[in-house]
Design an enzyme around this catalytic site. Sequence first.
Site, short mmCIF file in Angstrom:
data_model
loop_
_atom_site.label_atom_id
_atom_site.label_comp_id
_atom_site.label_asym_id
_atom_site.label_seq_id
_atom_site.Cartn_x
_atom_site.Cartn_y
_atom_site.Cartn_z
CB SER A 1 -0.90 -0.15 1.31
OG SER A 1 -1.65 -1.15 1.38
CB SER B 1 4.48 0.98 -3.50
OG SER B 1 5.07 0.01 -2.87
CG HIS C 1 -9.70 3.99 -0.92
ND1 HIS C 1 -10.69 4.90 -1.14
CD2 HIS C 1 -8.61 4.43 -0.88
CE1 HIS C 1 -10.24 6.22 -1.07
NE2 HIS C 1 -8.71 5.86 -0.82
CE1 TYR D 1 -7.40 10.55 -0.72
CE2 TYR D 1 -9.05 9.25 0.19
CZ TYR D 1 -7.88 9.36 -0.58
OH TYR D 1 -7.32 8.12 -0.76
CG ASP E 1 -11.16 0.03 37.87
OD1 ASP E 1 -11.48 -0.39 36.77
OD2 ASP E 1 -11.82 0.87 38.60
P1 FAD Z 1 2.48 -1.97 2.90
O1 FAD Z 1 3.01 -0.64 2.56
O2 FAD Z 1 1.46 -2.80 2.23
O3 FAD Z 1 3.71 -2.63 3.34
C1 FAD Z 1 3.76 -4.16 3.75
C2 FAD Z 1 4.73 -4.83 3.16
O4 FAD Z 1 4.80 -6.25 3.62
C3 FAD Z 1 4.61 -4.94 1.57
O5 FAD Z 1 5.78 -4.11 0.93
C4 FAD Z 1 4.37 -6.32 1.21
O6 FAD Z 1 5.09 -6.76 0.02
C5 FAD Z 1 5.10 -7.04 2.34
N1 FAD Z 1 4.75 -8.54 2.71
C6 FAD Z 1 3.55 -8.95 2.78
N2 FAD Z 1 3.71 -10.17 3.11
C7 FAD Z 1 5.07 -10.49 3.11
C8 FAD Z 1 5.35 -11.83 3.30
N3 FAD Z 1 4.92 -12.85 3.46
N4 FAD Z 1 6.99 -11.72 3.36
C9 FAD Z 1 7.49 -10.69 2.76
N5 FAD Z 1 7.00 -9.42 2.75
C10 FAD Z 1 5.74 -9.59 2.87
N6 FAD Z 1 -2.77 6.39 4.32
C11 FAD Z 1 -2.71 7.51 4.70
O7 FAD Z 1 -2.36 7.61 6.00
N7 FAD Z 1 -3.08 8.70 4.03
C12 FAD Z 1 -3.77 8.48 2.73
O8 FAD Z 1 -4.08 9.54 2.26
C13 FAD Z 1 -3.99 7.17 2.51
N8 FAD Z 1 -4.48 7.05 1.11
C14 FAD Z 1 -4.51 5.81 0.45
C15 FAD Z 1 -5.02 5.69 -0.72
C16 FAD Z 1 -5.15 4.36 -1.31
C17 FAD Z 1 -5.66 4.36 -2.69
C18 FAD Z 1 -4.59 3.17 -0.49
C19 FAD Z 1 -4.76 1.81 -1.25
C20 FAD Z 1 -4.08 3.56 0.80
C21 FAD Z 1 -4.15 4.41 1.17
N9 FAD Z 1 -3.49 4.85 2.61
C22 FAD Z 1 -3.67 5.87 3.19
C23 FAD Z 1 -3.25 3.69 3.60
C24 FAD Z 1 -1.96 3.46 3.67
O9 FAD Z 1 -1.60 3.50 2.33
C25 FAD Z 1 -1.36 2.11 4.18
O10 FAD Z 1 -2.34 2.11 5.46
C26 FAD Z 1 -0.30 2.07 4.72
O11 FAD Z 1 0.62 2.30 3.42
C27 FAD Z 1 0.26 0.77 5.13
O12 FAD Z 1 1.62 0.61 5.37
P2 FAD Z 1 2.26 -0.87 5.64
O13 FAD Z 1 3.56 -0.62 5.88
O14 FAD Z 1 1.43 -1.38 6.92
O15 FAD Z 1 1.77 -1.93 4.54
N1 THG Z 2 -18.44 -4.34 39.92
C1 THG Z 2 -17.68 -5.42 40.19
N2 THG Z 2 -16.46 -5.25 39.76
C2 THG Z 2 -15.95 -4.49 38.71
C3 THG Z 2 -17.13 -3.42 38.70
C4 THG Z 2 -18.06 -3.50 39.38
N3 THG Z 2 -14.84 -4.50 38.20
C5 THG Z 2 -14.44 -3.43 37.13
C6 THG Z 2 -14.90 -2.00 37.48
N4 THG Z 2 -16.39 -2.08 37.89
C7 THG Z 2 -14.28 -1.47 38.70
N5 THG Z 2 -14.67 -0.27 39.02
C8 THG Z 2 -15.03 0.00 40.32
C9 THG Z 2 -15.10 1.23 40.80
C10 THG Z 2 -15.44 1.33 42.06
C11 THG Z 2 -15.83 0.42 42.96
C12 THG Z 2 -16.27 -0.92 42.47
C13 THG Z 2 -15.54 -1.20 41.11
C14 THG Z 2 -16.37 0.65 44.36
N6 THG Z 2 -15.46 1.60 44.97
C15 THG Z 2 -15.47 1.63 46.61
C16 THG Z 2 -15.18 3.46 46.62
O1 THG Z 2 -14.23 3.86 46.01
O2 THG Z 2 -15.76 3.71 47.64
C17 THG Z 2 -14.01 0.89 47.10
C18 THG Z 2 -14.32 1.05 48.61
C19 THG Z 2 -13.34 0.29 49.07
O3 THG Z 2 -12.13 0.06 48.68
O4 THG Z 2 -13.56 -0.40 50.15
O5 THG Z 2 -17.26 0.11 44.85
O6 THG Z 2 -18.89 -2.46 38.94
N7 THG Z 2 -17.98 -6.54 40.89
#
Ligand code: FAD
Ligand code: THG
Length: 808
Positions: free
Chosen positions: A44, A46, A220, A250, A540
């Site tokens: 991509s 290239s 695309h 674009y 948490d």
């Molecule tokens: P690539 O450039 O595809 O590189 C992956 C490489 O892995 C390739 O060279 C391939 O040969 C190599 N490879 C794969 N399999 C193997 C293997 N088994 N062994 C050895 N080598 C392998 N992005 C933007 O940010 N802005 C834009 O405006 C934009 N416009 C785009 C327009 C078009 C038409 C397209 C197609 C894409 C566009 N993108 C754009 C997206 C962007 O081009 C890509 O997301 C980005 O280039 C991906 O980079 P990459 O290095 O992950 O992949």
């Molecule tokens: N219930 C249970 N597990 C959880 C959540 C839940 N895990 C993920 C997420 N929610 C964790 N978040 C919280 C945030 C606050 C509290 C519980 C889970 C809580 N806090 C008391 C306090 O701050 O007053 C602790 C008091 C103490 O430490 O004794 O109750 O919703 N099961």
Amino acid sequence: MAHPSVVIIGAGIVGTSLADELTARGCTDVTVLDRGPLFTTGGSTSHAPGLVFQTNPSKTMTEFARYTVEKFVGLGAFDQVGGLEVATTPQRWTDLHRKLGWARSWGIPARLLDAQECTQLYPLLDADRILGGFHTPTDGLARALVAATTQAQRASERGASFVGHQEVVDVLERRGRVVGVRTASGDEFDADVVVSAAGFWGAQLGAKVGLTVPLVPMAHQFAKTGQLPELRGNTEPGMPILRHQDQDLYYREYGDRLGIGFYGHRPMPVDMTTLLSDTAGEPMPSMLPFTDDDFLPAWSASAELLPALGDSKYEEGFNGIFSFTPDGFSIMGEHRDLPGFWVAEAVWVTHSAGVAKAMAEWIVDGTPGTDVHECDLYRFEEPAKSPEFILATSSQGFVEVYDIIHPHQYRAEPRELRVSPFYSRQQQLGAFFFEGGCWERPAWYQANAPLVDELAAAGVPFPERDSWSGQFYSPISIAEARWTREHVALYDMTPLTRYEVSGPGACAFLQQLTTNNVDKRPGAVTYTLMLDETGGIRSDLTVARLSDDTFQVGANGPLDLDWITRHLPQTGVAVRDITGGTCCIGVWGPRARDLVAPLCAADISHQAFGYFKAIRTFVGSVPVTMMRVSYVGELGWEIYASAEHGAKLWDLLFSAGAPYRAIAAGRIAFNSLRLEKGYRAWGTDMTAEHRPAEAGVGFAVSAKKGDFLGKAALDAAAPPAKALRSIVFDDPGAVVLGKEPVSRNGATVGYVTSAGYSATLGRSIAYAWLPADITVGDAVTVDYLTSTYSAVVAAEPVVDPDMSLIRR
Ligand code: FAD
Ligand code: THG
């Protein structure tokens, strides 16, 4: 530890950037292999037109983009022509205000321009067609191939080697670890670490090692106009890169011609099994033949926006291939079952250097310096790893790439992948379902509509919402929240991720992995944190000790199971996800004990069953685990049962609730109540970017216990510069939804994380990251779309600060 030897598969922008970042960190034994010729490999990169618009709803993605811009500017591989996104509809114009908010929240310079100002920057625009634009002076054009080549050169000077025409066909492993790769020519390359940076080939490579890399190669369209007289004599790009999202378009300059990219056509997923034959006539395997019919609407919409195109026509085009993912984020991380095998895929040029930097930090230092949970390879729920799900959601991602997406707009399909045993009851009560973690989760219940009238008659305000915040919302949620604080409500907590951690080593393991003391008597529940090596908050948890060797862990999602599993000792501890096989109802409110006690075999008085305790007992004939925990901050329990008992449990509680007018209540009320109570939501309010003290959860770090993961970093940490604070809005009608910029004395100093309407206060409340020196009572303003709201930093929690409600 000595630096690992690394093989990178793929010399596109990601592979070359990673080689540069690794070698810059002293990790110089790096070999980059590509199936194509260097550096126009045929991937991509290239032919990437290289537009870089940095502003993104995600702070992380914006940071990746900002780093990429800074780096490529330094390499002389960036034309900083600025970015311009124009609005042709009122909805888009409002949405550009939202985008301006993200830019300010994440620190990207940006301004809104009127139509005339837009045409000054971009003379080809028809001013009568547009309502205004969003201008970002630091955006521009990445010269992707120059950036790739320059970074490869730098990496080579530090010792890396780049080899073309080497297609990796096998990943070599020994004793459960990666040891290298084999290529089609039969060559073997040894390595401690293999990174797949293979772009849209990544899913195929992942499959070779039993890894689901959920990306879909999608075609695309990109075309070039003929020479435009208006641009005659043009050599360097002078106008900003341009987006016309209302028509999925674009534009960029190529001398006196324009390049046009189009997302408005049907999704065209690419069949990788026929790719090479399908592209045989094309210069590269990432270029499919242009399909003219698909481009017709693009051309007419372009000619309307840019009248200069009227006399011209497009001269060439291709259907270029790159990756789409189910949620639009990149895919980063290490294979859990094959240590040493990493992926960095579905990465735009825009984010490439930022992703590469985080990957290099992760590989070399053990922890990425940026919070990457949105991009983590292990963020997907099990059903989301199915080919069907990946194809459907990634295709939808293509369709929606330029759409205005409401933060609560949940996907329409696939749905009903996970439902709790209460689902049919919830449907009967008119639940409006949100999707989360593939679960159907009631947001509110239509059956509670009469409570709105009843409470309104009693003087409770139900402020009107604007047309944006009024979507995916009902004022019924205010009634549900109020009812919870005044009576009692049932909440479906089934989607709360939970694990059983058991075995003779379970206690010691959780002690080491989390910050609080969990080595308490059976029956104790502990709120605790998991930290990474740098002291950043990974999650948490609630940890309930059910017996000496059995713990139930309440968690936040698949990343927790991943983290726990990676840290498991060889023997003595087992972890099991029990979410789907169990269900949970939260019964909360001042009448909760009156409701539950008559059904319950055990004494649940405050004396017998204290706060943050757990028991095994029966509700009616249903065997349950009850925990006196309440995320909404009210008297009551989480009641867990095996899934087959769920319907019975619901019915028992509901009938017993009748005398107390118990209701079922939904997620919006739930969220607003936990905001009032000061409870943070991991992933939104706090992430690995934050340490406990600044996030306001320092109380969950035990000063007395021994060592635990992250402790050394906490002990060495400098005082925090920012803090997560509660703010309360002055205007009872003010509503914000999250990510809005917060200002003090007119200067942006932070951003909102989550927000809700406090039915108790009759005002919106929110969390915001703010400078640490801000104090209770300080005034701030929050910009929401076209409004500016004033708010005050509040003492926390705003409800029940002395815990008298929850501990009664
Ligand atoms: P690539 O450039 O595809 O590189 C992956 C490489 O892995 C390739 O060279 C391939 O040969 C190599 N490879 C794969 N399999 C193997 C293997 N088994 N062994 C050895 N080598 C392998 N992005 C933007 O940010 N802005 C834009 O405006 C934009 N416009 C785009 C327009 C078009 C038409 C397209 C197609 C894409 C566009 N993108 C754009 C997206 C962007 O081009 C890509 O997301 C980005 O280039 C991906 O980079 P990459 O290095 O992950 O992949
Ligand atoms: N219930 C249970 N597990 C959880 C959540 C839940 N895990 C993920 C997420 N929610 C964790 N978040 C919280 C945030 C606050 C509290 C519980 C889970 C809580 N806090 C008391 C306090 O701050 O007053 C602790 C008091 C103490 O430490 O004794 O109750 O919703 N099961």
